[in-house]
Design a protein around this motif. Structure first.
Motif, mmCIF file in Angstrom:
data_model
loop_
_atom_site.group_PDB
_atom_site.id
_atom_site.type_symbol
_atom_site.label_atom_id
_atom_site.label_comp_id
_atom_site.label_asym_id
_atom_site.label_seq_id
_atom_site.Cartn_x
_atom_site.Cartn_y
_atom_site.Cartn_z
ATOM 1 N N SER A 141 0.835 -1.194 0.000
ATOM 2 C CA SER A 141 0.000 0.000 0.000
ATOM 3 C C SER A 141 0.876 1.253 0.000
ATOM 4 C CB SER A 141 -0.880 -0.022 1.248
ATOM 5 O OG SER A 141 -1.867 0.939 1.138
ATOM 6 N N LYS A 182 0.903 2.642 -6.998
ATOM 7 C CA LYS A 182 0.246 1.896 -8.070
ATOM 8 C C LYS A 182 -0.936 2.678 -8.647
ATOM 9 C CE LYS A 182 -0.666 -1.603 -5.348
ATOM 10 N NZ LYS A 182 -0.263 -1.125 -4.022
ATOM 11 N N SER A 183 -1.826 3.105 -7.746
ATOM 12 C CA SER A 183 -3.007 3.816 -8.231
ATOM 13 C C SER A 183 -2.621 5.145 -8.859
ATOM 14 C CB SER A 183 -3.991 4.075 -7.085
ATOM 15 O OG SER A 183 -4.401 2.862 -6.524
ATOM 16 N N GLN A 243 -10.568 1.179 -7.722
ATOM 17 C CA GLN A 243 -10.274 0.354 -6.559
ATOM 18 C C GLN A 243 -11.503 0.083 -5.685
ATOM 19 O OE1 GLN A 243 -6.873 1.962 -4.679
ATOM 20 N NE2 GLN A 243 -6.562 0.252 -3.311
HETATM 21 N N1 LIG Z 1 -3.491 13.872 -4.182
HETATM 22 C C1 LIG Z 1 -2.476 13.445 -3.436
HETATM 23 N N2 LIG Z 1 -1.781 14.319 -2.672
HETATM 24 C C2 LIG Z 1 -0.742 13.899 -1.913
HETATM 25 N N3 LIG Z 1 -0.339 12.642 -1.833
HETATM 26 C C3 LIG Z 1 -0.977 11.710 -2.566
HETATM 27 C C4 LIG Z 1 -2.081 12.063 -3.397
HETATM 28 N N4 LIG Z 1 -2.544 10.956 -3.991
HETATM 29 C C5 LIG Z 1 -1.767 9.953 -3.547
HETATM 30 N N5 LIG Z 1 -0.820 10.406 -2.702
HETATM 31 C C6 LIG Z 1 0.208 9.607 -2.047
HETATM 32 O O1 LIG Z 1 0.884 8.865 -3.000
HETATM 33 C C7 LIG Z 1 1.248 7.602 -2.480
HETATM 34 C C8 LIG Z 1 0.884 6.510 -3.452
HETATM 35 O O2 LIG Z 1 -0.511 6.341 -3.444
HETATM 36 P P1 LIG Z 1 -1.269 5.234 -4.291
HETATM 37 O O3 LIG Z 1 -2.715 5.474 -4.140
HETATM 38 O O4 LIG Z 1 -0.728 5.175 -5.660
HETATM 39 O O5 LIG Z 1 -0.872 3.912 -3.524
HETATM 40 P P2 LIG Z 1 -1.239 2.441 -3.962
HETATM 41 O O6 LIG Z 1 0.027 1.807 -4.351
HETATM 42 O O7 LIG Z 1 -2.339 2.437 -4.944
HETATM 43 O O8 LIG Z 1 -1.705 1.859 -2.586
HETATM 44 P P3 LIG Z 1 -2.948 0.887 -2.295
HETATM 45 O O9 LIG Z 1 -2.452 -0.473 -2.495
HETATM 46 O O10 LIG Z 1 -3.240 1.155 -0.849
HETATM 47 O O11 LIG Z 1 -4.044 1.269 -3.199
HETATM 48 C C9 LIG Z 1 0.575 7.476 -1.147
HETATM 49 O O12 LIG Z 1 1.541 7.638 -0.144
HETATM 50 C C10 LIG Z 1 -0.409 8.596 -1.109
HETATM 51 O O13 LIG Z 1 -0.477 9.118 0.203
#
Ligand SMILES: Nc1ncnc2c1ncn2[C@@H]1O[C@H](COP(=O)(O)OP(=O)(O)OP(=O)(O)O)[C@@H](O)[C@H]1O
Ligand code: SF4
Ligand SMILES: [Mg+2]
Lengths: 334, 348, 356
Positions: free
Chosen positions: C58, C62-63, C112
């Motif tokens: 997490s 990725k997202s 998601q």
């Molecule tokens: N709009 C935003 N402003 C600041 N930080 C952000 C923003 N969007 C995402 N982040 C940060 O970017 C990082 C990556 O987020 P992301 O959603 O891509 O994680 P992920 O790999 O998809 O995790 P998960 O498996 O929980 O979905 C996180 O630490 C999140 O806090």
């Protein structure tokens, strides 16, 4: 839905009953001798006794309350006056004014239209400007327009009605003379025509609308910013929708839903009288009637107008609940 | 007419006590409590600092009113007919409007903000004394509302069951009252009762108390609702459960464990209530049901001055501006406090 | 940084360019607390008809990366750098109106969390219809037919009735399916599925994955599947990208990553999947420590604060410099780690594999 409505209305009746009881006992246990208020300068032991008998002031409080409630509930109203010289006080009987003997209900229904127009006009203004400014601010978040709206809103909520109302009155009536001094006769739209009517109402509308417009600007802005950060807005964009559709169909729809609720409650509250605005601009509405009654210690009139206003608030609550369920499919009425 | 304070407070009270823990920055600034972070943010906020200074000044004016009035030498209730040279201050033939000064207000080196028409009381002195009434009533009313709202909300949320049902209904009913109308109607009645019960004459000392009481009495219900909701969720949290399993009594849990977590909410609500109550006190005095002659109150002054709006507009503006600045300063500070306490602030 | 993970040896016929190619993608968010570096130089390629799995814990970005492909950071404060090539067009520099034409039509995304990703106030069917009608000028009835058809195909019972339900009236699994149906309304050539099966029970999960594979066969679409679940990757994808702290730390064909992983973080990930056939006393291990702060990325290898194998590196490189993403062997397997390849292989076979 039908079931819910019935239950909700029953609840409403109970709440209204409680409010009426509280109001009655709060006001009626005043030590001031009501008889003194009625006979005024001509009071002597004899007249006081007559008055007491006429109005039932000698009866125990609970009996007086029963009589009062009968007038409100019974379709035939109730009788006022001592035996032999009774007169009927038609439904809904809020009693008669101590000051002039006029049935309170008559005064209330006379005063209501002025308050109604005041509230409706102001509501239109504040809804329009509040939502528009809030929306623009949210869409330009952090930019100059946003800062301007936020500043204006803060200014607006900080402007006490008494100050703002007199400022308008001074500027446009006294100084610039664009608008004549308020004349109660001009409150009647169908008698004086739209121009005089508008001239009469425009400043009160703005006065009353200011604080609400400011609050709605903040509220719309906050809701819209929250909404535009929602996942479903991202989905809407991911579909390839144009920004206009995203903002208005998907964003504003959600952002405005809570505002509908608050609007209903605010409007409901104002229909019971906008005391200060009415006082400043000499509008003979419910608010003015209320303050005159308070200053004249006119208990039946005070009770009447407070109850009347409470009815609007309680009904507005019901309307808003039902409306909310209509707008938001997640809310189920059960 | 903004007695209902609620509108821009988020429905859940907006401040889950631990909301900050969820943000990335909490990981950054580990070990700092919400209060410290908020304080740091506030000190950096220029608007907050300026409005705090203004508020402190206003409070100082209220506290030192007698000293300040000594400087110009006109007690607020003194009827002045002549200036120090023996010239009349008021035009007795013309309804008693002040002679000379800016826009017919009678301003001069002696009477800085002019004199009252007809009576000749010094406007500056009355304004200074009006600050006392304004702040006293607003702060007192706020305190009562906060105490009532917190206690009732916590009791309702903590004990649940029929207590909760009863108190929740009570909150509903309180919120259904047309509050300004009710306060307006009730103030003279309560003053009357107070006079009777306490044996105090219906003078302005009693009135002050009555106004505080009435404003507090009609201000607690909304807060109680929020507090109830937060108490409900706090009650389920581990540390409370733990304390209870160790045998802590309800009083201990409520005051030692739940109350500290409610502080951000209470602060936010306080900052909303104070300016609202200042406006309300002015409105009531303006309508003639608040503070009575001869004590000066800004609302009363505005009501009196409204009769002279054509001949002496400044008489109306001085109290108006005082009221506006005070309310604005409290609102600005309140806004900053809310932002500083908002765990989401600074994100996105 | 010119690191690139080509998913298959062959590139798409004719142009010679891959269908989807990310080159050194960077996504940074300025916040009050500092610059959040969510994605730092992400590169990969993907061909039509193929599936790429992205795994990582997490917060690894990725997202955020997939939103960049959809152009959904445009208009926000996010700073996006690098290049994204889709079917010969560059997306990072593209204007919003241009990319809007691609959204939903050429690239579609399954989000998601389907409950928050659907508008609570509109009927599920209408939301599907809307997705279709943005790109196809057809009467409502046609769009509705298609929506009901797709709801049927994703396995929603009595779709003609469910069409009129609101999202909250659907179960979690049904919402997930409806979300997929919505993404498929315009037969997208690239489908990004962000954890499409998280929080679904195993049966539903299997059905949904089957469905996506069927659809892929039918339209020869490319799929990017983001997940925490390595089982899903094994089942769906040909290639895997392992992300850590906004970077690729290991990438390659599925069997390479699963049977010959070389990066300590990947070892940790593999060690944390539950397996039925695992011996009784083998405990499920989680990776110690917490994900890195994206504001102050650790100097050197991003995984360094949590890595147990640093003693196998000479000097202080782990804390000193970021390892490059280097290809090993012939199979397009790339790894970002300072440990020598031979040593890594040895470590894996001797220490890691027996415990998996
Ligand atoms: N709009 C935003 N402003 C600041 N930080 C952000 C923003 N969007 C995402 N982040 C940060 O970017 C990082 C990556 O987020 P992301 O959603 O891509 O994680 P992920 O790999 O998809 O995790 P998960 O498996 O929980 O979905 C996180 O630490 C999140 O806090
Ligand atoms: S580079 Fe060093 S810290 Fe990073 S994974 Fe390899 S051994 Fe561990
Ligand atoms: Mg994610």
């Amino acid at each position: 839905m039908g079931r819910y409505l019935i239950r909700r209305l029953l609840q409403t009746v109970v709440i209204l009953w409680v409010i009426s009881a509280i109001t009655f006992f709060l006001f009626w246990i005043t030590p001031a001798n009501p008889a003194l208020l009625i006979c005024g300068k001509n009071c002597n032991t004899e007249t006081i006794a007559t008055v007491n008998a006429t109005f039932g002031f000698d009866d125990p409080l609970i009996v007086q309350y029963g009589t009062y409630m009968k007038g409100l509930v019974s379709p035939t109203g109730r009788d006022i006056g001592s035996e032999g010289s009774e007169r009927n006080c038609a439904w809904p009987c809020f009693g008669e004014s101590y000051q002039n003997g006029i049935p309170v209900w008559d005064s209330i229904s006379d005063a209501f239209p002025a308050t109604f127009w005041l509230a409706i006009g102001a509501a239109t203004i504040w809804l329009f400007f509040g939502v528009m400014l809030g929306l623009l601010a949210a869409l330009r978040k952090g930019k100059a327009l946003d800062k301007l709206s936020v500043g204006l809103a803060l200014f607006g909520v900080s402007f006490p009605t008494i100050v703002f109302g007199y400022l308008l009155l001074f500027l446009f009536i006294v100084k610039l003379k664009w608008i004549p001094f308020p004349d109660t006769a001009n409150a009647a739209l169908f008698e004086v025509g739209p121009v005089k009517w508008l001239q009469f109402y425009i400043l009160p509308w703005i006065t009353l609308a200011l604080v609400f417009a400011a609050l709605y600007t903040r509220l719309t802005r906050a809701n819209m910013i929250d909404t535009m950060n929602e996942d479903y807005i991202r989905t809407a964009r991911a579909k390839g929708l144009g920004e206009g559709t995203v903002i208005f169909k998907h964003g504003l729809r959600s952002a405005l839903t809570p505002i509908v609720t608050i609007f209903g409650l605010d409007l409901g509250g104002l229909l019971g009288g906008a005391v200060i605005t009415e006082q400043i601009f000499s509008i003979t509405g419910l608010g003015k009637f209320a303050i005159d009654s308070v200053l004249g210690n006119d208990l039946p009139a005070i009770m009447g107008v407070v109850l009347f206003a409470a009815i609007f608030i309680v009904l507005a609550n019901v309307v808003v609940d039902v409306l909310y369920a209509v707008i938001d499919p997640r809310v189920r009425l059960s | 007419m903004t007695l209902g304070v609620s509108e821009d407070l988020p429905p859940d009270g907006g401040l889950p006590a631990d909301g900050l823990a969820e943000t990335a920055e909490a990981k950054q600034i580990e070990g700092r409590s919400l209060g410290q972070i908020a304080w740091a943010r506030l000190k950096k906020d220029k608007i907050a600092v300026i409005s705090a200074v203004i508020i402190l000044l206003i409070i100082a004016v209220a506290i030192f009113a007698p000293l300040i009035v000594k400087i110009n030498g006109f007690p607020p209730d003194q009827f002045n007919k002549l200036d120090s040279d023996g010239n009349p201050l008021l035009n007795t033939r013309d309804g008693g409007i002040p002679i000379g000064g800016l826009w017919g207000s009678g301003t001069s080196t002696e009477h800085w903000l002019g004199v009252e028409p007809q009576n000749g009381r010094d406007v500056f002195s009355r304004l200074v004394y009006g600050t006392r009434v304004s702040l006293l009533v607003a702060l007192g009313g706020t305190l009562i509302a906060i105490v009532l709202g917190t206690v009732i909300g916590m009791v309702s949320g903590y004990f649940g069951g029929w207590v909760d049902t009863l108190l929740s209904r009570l909150m509903d009913i309180m919120l259904s009252f047309p509050s300004l109308l009710f306060i307006m109607a009730l103030t003279p009645v309560v003053a009357d009762r107070g006079q009777d019960l306490l044996g105090i004459p219906d003078d302005n000392r009693l009135r002050l108390g009555v106004l505080m009481f009435v404003l507090g009495f009609f201000g607690w219900a909304y807060l109680a609702r929020i507090v109830r909701g937060q108490t409900l969720s706090l009650r389920e949290r581990e540390f409370v459960e733990a304390a209870r399993s160790l045998g802590a009594g309800p009083m201990y849990v409520i005051f030692k464990q739940i109350l500290p977590n409610l502080i951000p909410t209470l602060l936010v609500y306080t900052t909303l209530l104070i300016p609202g109550n200042i406006t309300a006190e002015a409105a009531l005095s303006f309508l003639g049901v608040g503070i009575k002659e001869p004590t000066s109150s800004w609302g009363r002054m505005i009501a009196d001055a409204s009769d002279w709006i054509e001949s002496n507009p400044l008489y109306l503006f001085f109290p108006g501006i005082a009221l506006f600045i005070t309310v604005l300063a409290f609102n600005l500070l309140g806004d900053s406090v809310r932002d500083a306490l908002d765990p989401r602030a600074g994100r996105s | 940084m010119t690191e690139s993970v080509t998913t298959t040896a062959s590139t798409s016929a004719g142009t010679g360019k891959p269908f989807l190619e990310l080159k050194n993608l960077q996504v940074h968010f300025p916040t009050d607390d500092g610059l959040v570096k969510a994605v730092n130089g992400l590169s990969f390629t993907l061909e039509r008809g193929k599936t790429l799995g992205i795994v990582g814990e997490s917060g690894s970005g990725k997202s955020v990366s997939s939103l960049a492909i959809m152009g959904l950071h445009k208009g926000s404060r996010a700073k996006v750098g690098g290049e994204i090539w889709l079917d010969g067009a560059e997306l990072v520099g593209m204007s919003v109106p241009e990319i809007r034409r691609l959204r939903g039509q050429q690239v579609a995304m399954i989000f998601q969390d389907p409950l928050s990703a659907m508008h609570p106030f509109y009927r599920v069917g209408d939301q599907l219809v809307e997705a279709y009608r943005v790109h196809n000028e057809v009467p409502k009835s046609v769009a509705r037919k298609r929506a009901i058809d797709l709801l049927d195909r994703v396995g929603i019972p009595s779709p003609d009735k469910r069409f009129f339900d609101y999202p909250h009236q659907f179960s979690g699994g049904m919402r997930q399916r409806a979300m997929i149906a919505m993404a498929l309304m315009c037969d997208p050539q690239l489908l990004i599925a962000d954890e499409p099966t998280t929080a679904l029970d195993v049966t539903v999960q299997a059905q949904i994955l089957d469905l996506m594979m069927d659809l892929q066969k039918e339209f020869n679409s490319a799929i990017v599947i983001i997940t925490h679940d390595l089982g899903v990757v094994a089942q769906m994808a040909q290639d895997v990208v392992v992300m850590y702290g906004g970077r690729v730390v290991e990438a390659g064909p599925v069997r390479e990553i699963f049977y010959r992983p070389e990066m300590p973080y990947t070892w940790g990930l593999l060690g944390s999947i539950p397996r039925v056939n695992r011996g009784g006393d083998h405990r499920l291990k989680s990776i110690r420590g917490t994900p890195p702060s994206l504001i102050n990325l650790p100097k050197g290898c991003p995984f360094q604060p949590r890595c147990d194998y640093q003693q196998h590196v000479e000097g202080h490189s782990c804390t000193g410099e970021v390892p490059d993403l280097l290809q090993i062997g012939t199979e397009d397997h790339r790894v970002r780690c300072h440990i020598e390849t031979g040593q890594r292989k040895k470590l894996f076979t001797e220490q890691i594999k027996p415990n998996l």
